[in-house]
Structure formats: structure tokens, C-alpha cells
Design a protein around this motif. Structure first.
Motif, PDB file in Angstrom:
ATOM      1  N   LEU A 255       0.836  -1.194   0.000  1.00  0.00           N
ATOM      2  CA  LEU A 255       0.000   0.000   0.000  1.00  0.00           C
ATOM      3  C   LEU A 255       0.868   1.241   0.000  1.00  0.00           C
ATOM      4  N   GLU A 256       0.509   2.205  -0.822  1.00  0.00           N
ATOM      5  CA  GLU A 256       1.238   3.464  -0.869  1.00  0.00           C
ATOM      6  C   GLU A 256       0.453   4.513  -0.097  1.00  0.00           C
ATOM      7  N   SER A 257       1.126   5.159   0.835  1.00  0.00           N
ATOM      8  CA  SER A 257       0.459   6.152   1.681  1.00  0.00           C
ATOM      9  C   SER A 257       1.190   7.477   1.585  1.00  0.00           C
ATOM     10  N   PRO A 258       0.716   8.390   0.736  1.00  0.00           N
ATOM     11  CA  PRO A 258       1.416   9.667   0.583  1.00  0.00           C
ATOM     12  C   PRO A 258       1.294  10.521   1.830  1.00  0.00           C
ATOM     13  N   ALA A 259       2.356  11.232   2.151  1.00  0.00           N
ATOM     14  CA  ALA A 259       2.356  12.155   3.285  1.00  0.00           C
ATOM     15  C   ALA A 259       3.411  13.207   3.050  1.00  0.00           C
ATOM     16  N   GLN A 260       3.265  14.333   3.707  1.00  0.00           N
ATOM     17  CA  GLN A 260       4.289  15.365   3.610  1.00  0.00           C
ATOM     18  C   GLN A 260       5.522  14.930   4.396  1.00  0.00           C
ATOM     19  N   GLN A 261       6.624  15.604   4.119  1.00  0.00           N
ATOM     20  CA  GLN A 261       7.869  15.245   4.776  1.00  0.00           C
ATOM     21  C   GLN A 261       7.779  15.507   6.276  1.00  0.00           C
ATOM     22  N   GLY A 262       8.195  14.566   7.074  1.00  0.00           N
ATOM     23  CA  GLY A 262       8.159  14.729   8.514  1.00  0.00           C
ATOM     24  C   GLY A 262       8.800  13.550   9.192  1.00  0.00           C
ATOM     25  N   SER A 263       8.836  13.578  10.513  1.00  0.00           N
ATOM     26  CA  SER A 263       9.431  12.496  11.285  1.00  0.00           C
ATOM     27  C   SER A 263       8.383  11.419  11.534  1.00  0.00           C
ATOM     28  N   PHE A 264       8.688  10.195  11.131  1.00  0.00           N
ATOM     29  CA  PHE A 264       7.803   9.063  11.389  1.00  0.00           C
ATOM     30  C   PHE A 264       8.120   8.557  12.783  1.00  0.00           C
ATOM     31  N   VAL A 265       7.126   8.588  13.687  1.00  0.00           N
ATOM     32  CA  VAL A 265       7.391   8.251  15.084  1.00  0.00           C
ATOM     33  C   VAL A 265       6.787   6.926  15.510  1.00  0.00           C
ATOM     34  N   GLY A 266       5.881   6.342  14.715  1.00  0.00           N
ATOM     35  CA  GLY A 266       5.345   5.050  15.115  1.00  0.00           C
ATOM     36  C   GLY A 266       3.919   4.851  14.663  1.00  0.00           C
ATOM     37  N   VAL A 267       3.250   3.918  15.312  1.00  0.00           N
ATOM     38  CA  VAL A 267       1.882   3.555  14.968  1.00  0.00           C
ATOM     39  C   VAL A 267       0.994   3.825  16.182  1.00  0.00           C
ATOM     40  N   GLN A 268      -0.086   4.563  15.972  1.00  0.00           N
ATOM     41  CA  GLN A 268      -1.018   4.914  17.041  1.00  0.00           C
ATOM     42  C   GLN A 268      -2.420   4.559  16.588  1.00  0.00           C
ATOM     43  N   HIS A 269      -3.068   3.612  17.294  1.00  0.00           N
ATOM     44  CA  HIS A 269      -4.427   3.183  16.956  1.00  0.00           C
ATOM     45  C   HIS A 269      -4.525   2.752  15.493  1.00  0.00           C
ATOM     46  N   GLY A 270      -3.511   2.024  15.029  1.00  0.00           N
ATOM     47  CA  GLY A 270      -3.525   1.504  13.676  1.00  0.00           C
ATOM     48  C   GLY A 270      -3.155   2.498  12.598  1.00  0.00           C
ATOM     49  N   ARG A 271      -2.833   3.727  12.962  1.00  0.00           N
ATOM     50  CA  ARG A 271      -2.465   4.752  11.999  1.00  0.00           C
ATOM     51  C   ARG A 271      -0.974   5.024  12.061  1.00  0.00           C
ATOM     52  N   LEU A 272      -0.364   5.305  10.902  1.00  0.00           N
ATOM     53  CA  LEU A 272       1.027   5.726  10.870  1.00  0.00           C
ATOM     54  C   LEU A 272       1.096   7.168  11.351  1.00  0.00           C
ATOM     55  N   LEU A 273       1.954   7.431  12.323  1.00  0.00           N
ATOM     56  CA  LEU A 273       1.990   8.744  12.965  1.00  0.00           C
ATOM     57  C   LEU A 273       3.254   9.493  12.571  1.00  0.00           C
ATOM     58  N   PHE A 274       3.071  10.691  12.009  1.00  0.00           N
ATOM     59  CA  PHE A 274       4.181  11.572  11.633  1.00  0.00           C
ATOM     60  C   PHE A 274       4.062  12.861  12.442  1.00  0.00           C
ATOM     61  N   VAL A 275       5.208  13.496  12.719  1.00  0.00           N
ATOM     62  CA  VAL A 275       5.210  14.842  13.281  1.00  0.00           C
ATOM     63  C   VAL A 275       5.995  15.713  12.319  1.00  0.00           C
ATOM     64  N   GLU A 276       5.338  16.758  11.805  1.00  0.00           N
ATOM     65  CA  GLU A 276       5.948  17.574  10.763  1.00  0.00           C
ATOM     66  C   GLU A 276       6.562  18.835  11.343  1.00  0.00           C
ATOM     67  N   SER A 277       7.687  19.242  10.747  1.00  0.00           N
ATOM     68  CA  SER A 277       8.413  20.423  11.205  1.00  0.00           C
ATOM     69  C   SER A 277       8.513  21.436  10.070  1.00  0.00           C
ATOM     70  N   ASP A 278       8.611  22.705  10.445  1.00  0.00           N
ATOM     71  CA  ASP A 278       8.702  23.781   9.457  1.00  0.00           C
ATOM     72  C   ASP A 278      10.055  24.465   9.438  1.00  0.00           C
ATOM     73  N   GLU A 279      10.707  24.535  10.592  1.00  0.00           N
ATOM     74  CA  GLU A 279      11.913  25.343  10.661  1.00  0.00           C
ATOM     75  C   GLU A 279      12.746  24.964  11.885  1.00  0.00           C
ATOM     76  N   ARG A 280      13.970  25.461  11.893  1.00  0.00           N
ATOM     77  CA  ARG A 280      14.819  25.353  13.076  1.00  0.00           C
ATOM     78  C   ARG A 280      14.688  26.631  13.896  1.00  0.00           C
ATOM     79  N   PRO A 281      14.780  26.520  15.244  1.00  0.00           N
ATOM     80  CA  PRO A 281      14.596  27.709  16.074  1.00  0.00           C
ATOM     81  C   PRO A 281      15.720  28.726  15.934  1.00  0.00           C
ATOM     82  N   VAL A 282      16.959  28.261  15.822  1.00  0.00           N
ATOM     83  CA  VAL A 282      18.103  29.161  15.680  1.00  0.00           C
ATOM     84  C   VAL A 282      19.097  28.528  14.719  1.00  0.00           C
TER      85      VAL A 282
END
Length: 436
Positions: A255-282
Motif C-alpha cells: 500500500l502506498e500512503s502519501p504524506a508530507q515530509q516529517g518524522s515518522f514516530v510510530g503507529v497509534q491506533h492503527g495509523r502511521l503517525l508523523f510529526v511535521e516540522s517547518d523550521e529550526r529555532p536558531v
């Protein structure tokens, strides 16, 4: 290479809770808050008793081995091992380090496997433990040229009892790594257009998966499930594809699951969980700023987005016991609900560039460590700082972020200079008795 959490890590029984301590905790625990944590005055009450006769130990990943290659070549005292715990052992590897088995109870190095030619300088190879399966240790070996670039790469299976090589297969030198999950190894071989799935025990091919054209792909595994994560090569594109591999290896369904670029952190309630970032603080900060949680349904490729109510800073996020954790390079730890994005608590530690957050098997205690081997323990519900231990090494950073493992009620760690040690969480600064 894309982020990959080491796989097949059997978290061993630890951190049990006495009935009286649990009762006291429930009576005293306040609700979630955002205040800086205070030090717990009685940390011993939350920890279970260690096994009879247990003693703290401290050694190095380069100690003499009892079998195989006795002396580790090329040790310079500034390299951290990466270890995978399994049952009573730690299987360690790293830069200029041959794969080895360390007894998690005593610290003895039981074997070191000679998988490279004896004439090869230690600074010319890197080893990675992918995982363990039914008495087999899966290892990735990269041999570099004089320019530091990969010259050859392979995946090997070693006998967990004595380190003997059972089988090996070449891997593309420009691949983004290999992975292990559910008795299978995933490697990018041949012309790079496919990922090969092999039996971890015999090394036989189960299936080959075609990769999307125009993407750089990396096999990885989370919660013992195999995946392939692919990022577009197109300039300015953040497109990714996520292939969910049938863990049995008997079906060609991917299965192909498109998503925006981000950190893949695991599986939560059967869903693939990503956390996306926009920038560095400094500028030059290793931290990122995270603004969204993304869930991808592996069956329908449906994508839902939760905007975080505030901007969270940290390195690579981690998901454990149903909580999302961010740890900054300055030692700030934030616990977040992966469902709502709500901050549960935020606490300051004095750790230097800590690694990933670990949570004890009971789910009550959060632990993380800095490069010098200093450890911080926090209450998982309140964020209260329980204690911080003293340093075990002078080298603060060797490029690998330290992790905390749990073994029979004790904590086991590797510091940035290759020091391996265990500690009693009820008495974190108790040291091994002097030799002799």
C-alpha cells in the motif's frame, strides 16, 4: 540515512511497582501541568527490588572478548556503540566496532565477531545491529574507501550464541540502509529499483518490492512491522511515499500512503503517525520546530492533520506508552498527547544533547541520557524530576545519541566514549566496587 529506530528490541521486565508505592502515588499525584519539575525527595519508593546478588558494573564496548576476536582493533576512546537489547544480552556495534554480545547482568563481553578481514583498518568499517530473531543477530556492514565513502555494503546473519557468520548478502553502497522486522530483513539490492525481503533465519528471498521512480527509499521497521519510506528527488518537493509491507512475506500487496515530509514516530491506533516540522529555532541548532501531527491510514492512504496548539522544539520525537515526547538539545523535555497535540507537561533537565526518551515497562517513569552518560528520570504523569545521575565519560558527543534500556530492574546505558554501564534507579550514583 532516514531516521530508523533499531528494531526487535525486547524491553525486559523492569521498574515494577509496589502496592503501597502505587497507592501513595495516586493520592499525591496532581494533574498535568507546565511548571518546571521539582526533584522528588523519595525516588526509591517507585522502584522494584533488584535480583538477589545484583551488582552494578561498568565496562567498555572495547573490552576483551571471551570468544572470537578478543581485542577490539582501533579503539580511540571517542566512539559510542549502538546496542540492541534482547533477553539477557546487549548486541552492540558501531563505527570501528565489530559486532559483539555483552552479558546484560555482568557486563562480560561474551563474543566479538570477526566479520571483516584482520588487515582492514578499524576506521574503514561501520557495523549496525538491525535486530535479533530466534537466535540470529542481523548486522549491516559498510566498508569505506580512503575517501570515507562506501566501497561495499552487506547484511549478515550471526549466530547469537557464538557470533559465527550464518549467511551474508551484498547491499547497494548508495542505499539508505536496511531494516529488520517480524523475522524478515529488508535490503535495497541490485540496480536499486527494488527492496528485497529475506528470511532472517535462512537468508532466502521471500519477495521483491518495486520502488517508485524518482524517489530515494529506505527500509525501516516500527513496532516489528516492515515499511519502506521514499522521499522525492525533485528539487523543492516534500512528497513522500510510504509502502506498508505485508509482514508475512507471502503477499505482494503493498500500500502506498502519501504524506508530507516529517518524522515518522510510530503507529497509534492503527495509523502511521508523523510529526511535521517547518523550521529550526536558531541557526546551527540541532533542534526543529514541530507544528503538526499527521496520521495516515495504511489501508486507505487517508491522511488527517492535527495542528499543534503550540510549537514544540526538539530533536527526533519519540512515541512511547501512548505519549509523544520532544527533547531539546538543552535538556528540555515535553510530553504531548498524540491525539490532540495538547501539552501534558514540560520539565527542565541539565542533560547535554540528550538522546531519545525511553519509558519503563510499567509506563510510570521517563528516562533519557546525555552523551557523558548522565541520566535523568522523570515521572511520566506529572513530569516531576526524580533524579539526575553523575557523568560516566568525558566525551559529550560522538555523533550517536545515547539511549536507556531496562534490564531486570536496572538501567543499562552506553556513553559517548564507548563506556557501557548499569545503574540502580533507586540509587543512581551507586558505583561498582573497585577491582581487587
Amino acid at each position: 540515512r532516514l531516521p530508523r529506530r533499531r528494531t526487535a528490541r525486547t524491553v525486559l521486565a523492569a521498574c515494577g511497582v509496589l502496592a503501597a508505592a502505587l497507592t501513595g502515588y495516586l493520592l499525591l499525584a496532581p494533574g498535568h501541568g507546565d511548571a518546571t519539575a521539582r526533584v522528588d525527595s523519595a525516588p526509591a519508593a517507585r522502584w522494584s527490588s533488584l535480583p538477589a546478588g545484583w551488582q552494578p558494573w561498568q565496562t567498555t564496548a572495547y573490552a576483551d572478548a571471551e570468544r572470537g576476536v578478543k581485542k577490539a582493533p582501533g579503539y580511540e576512546g571517542d566512539r559510542a556503540p549502538a546496542c540492541v537489547p534482547d533477553d539477557e544480552a546487549l548486541y552492540c556495534a558501531g563505527s570501528a566496532l565489530l559486532p559483539e554480545r555483552v552479558d546484560a547482568t555482568t557486563g562480560r563481553t561474551l563474543w566479538r565477531s570477526g566479520i571483516t578481514p584482520a588487515s582492514l583498518p578499524a576506521d574503514r568499517y561501520v557495523t549496525t545491529v538491525l535486530g535479533t530473531h530466534e537466535g540470529v543477530v542481523l548486522v549491516e556492514l559498510t566498508i569505506t574507501g580512503d575517501d570515507g565513502r562506501g566501497r561495499s555494503q552487506s547484511v549478515l546473519a550471526l549466530d547469537a550464541a557464538d557470533g559465527r557468520e550464518l549467511w551474508s548478502h551484498p547491499v547497494r553502497t548508495d542505499s539508505l540502509g536496511s531494516a529488520y522486522a517480524a523475522g524478515l530483513t529488508l535490503t535495497q539490492e541490485g540496480d536499486g529499483t527494488t527492496v528485497t525481503v529475506r528470511s532472517a533465519r535462512q537468508g532466502t528471498v521471500r519477495r521483491r518490492i518495486s520502488l517508485p521512480v524518482g524517489y530515494d527509499c529506505s527500509p525501516l521497521a516500527v513496532a516489528d512491522r516492515p515499511y519502506v519510506q521514499c522521499a522525492s528527488r525533485a528539487e523543492g518537493s516534500h512528497a513522500t511515499r510510504f509502502l506498508v509491507v505485508d509482514p508475512t512475506g507471502t503477499s505482494d500487496r503493498v500500500l502506498e500512503s502519501p504524506a508530507q515530509q516529517g518524522s515518522f514516530v510510530g503507529v497509534q491506533h492503527g495509523r502511521l503517525l508523523f510529526v511535521e516540522s517547518d523550521e529550526r529555532p536558531v541557526t546551527n541548532s540541532p533542534d526543529l520546530i514541530y507544528t503538526r501531527i499527521v496520521r495516515v491510514d495504511p489501508d486507505t492512504a487517508g491522511r488527517s492533520v492535527t495542528k499543534l496548539p503550540e510549537r514544540y522544539r526538539g530533536g527526533t520525537p519519540s512515541l512511547a506508552h501512548g505519549t509523544l515526547y520532544f527533547a531539546t538539545s538543552s535538556g528540555l523535555v515535553t510530553a504531548v498527547s498524540p491525539v490532540t497535540g495538547e501539552r501534558l507537561w514540560r520539565s527542565h533537565t541539565t542533560l547535554e544533547t540528550p538522546g531519545a526518551v525511553s519509558v519503563d515497562p510499567s509506563g510510570r517513569t521517563v528516562c533519557l541520557a546525555g552523551g557523558s552518560g548522565r541520566v535523568a528520570a522523570l515521572d511520566a504523569v506529572r513530569g516531576t524530576l526524580l533524579w539526575e545521575s553523575s557523568a560516566r565519560a568525558e566525551v559529550l558527543d560522538s555523533g550517536l545519541l545515547p539511549e536507556v534500556w531496562f534490564h531486570r530492574g536496572a538501567l543499562v546505558l552506553a556513553a559517548s566514549d564507548g563506556t557501557l554501564f548499569t545503574l540502580d534507579p533507586a540509587h543512581p550514583d551507586r558505583r561498582p566496587a573497585p577491582a581487587g
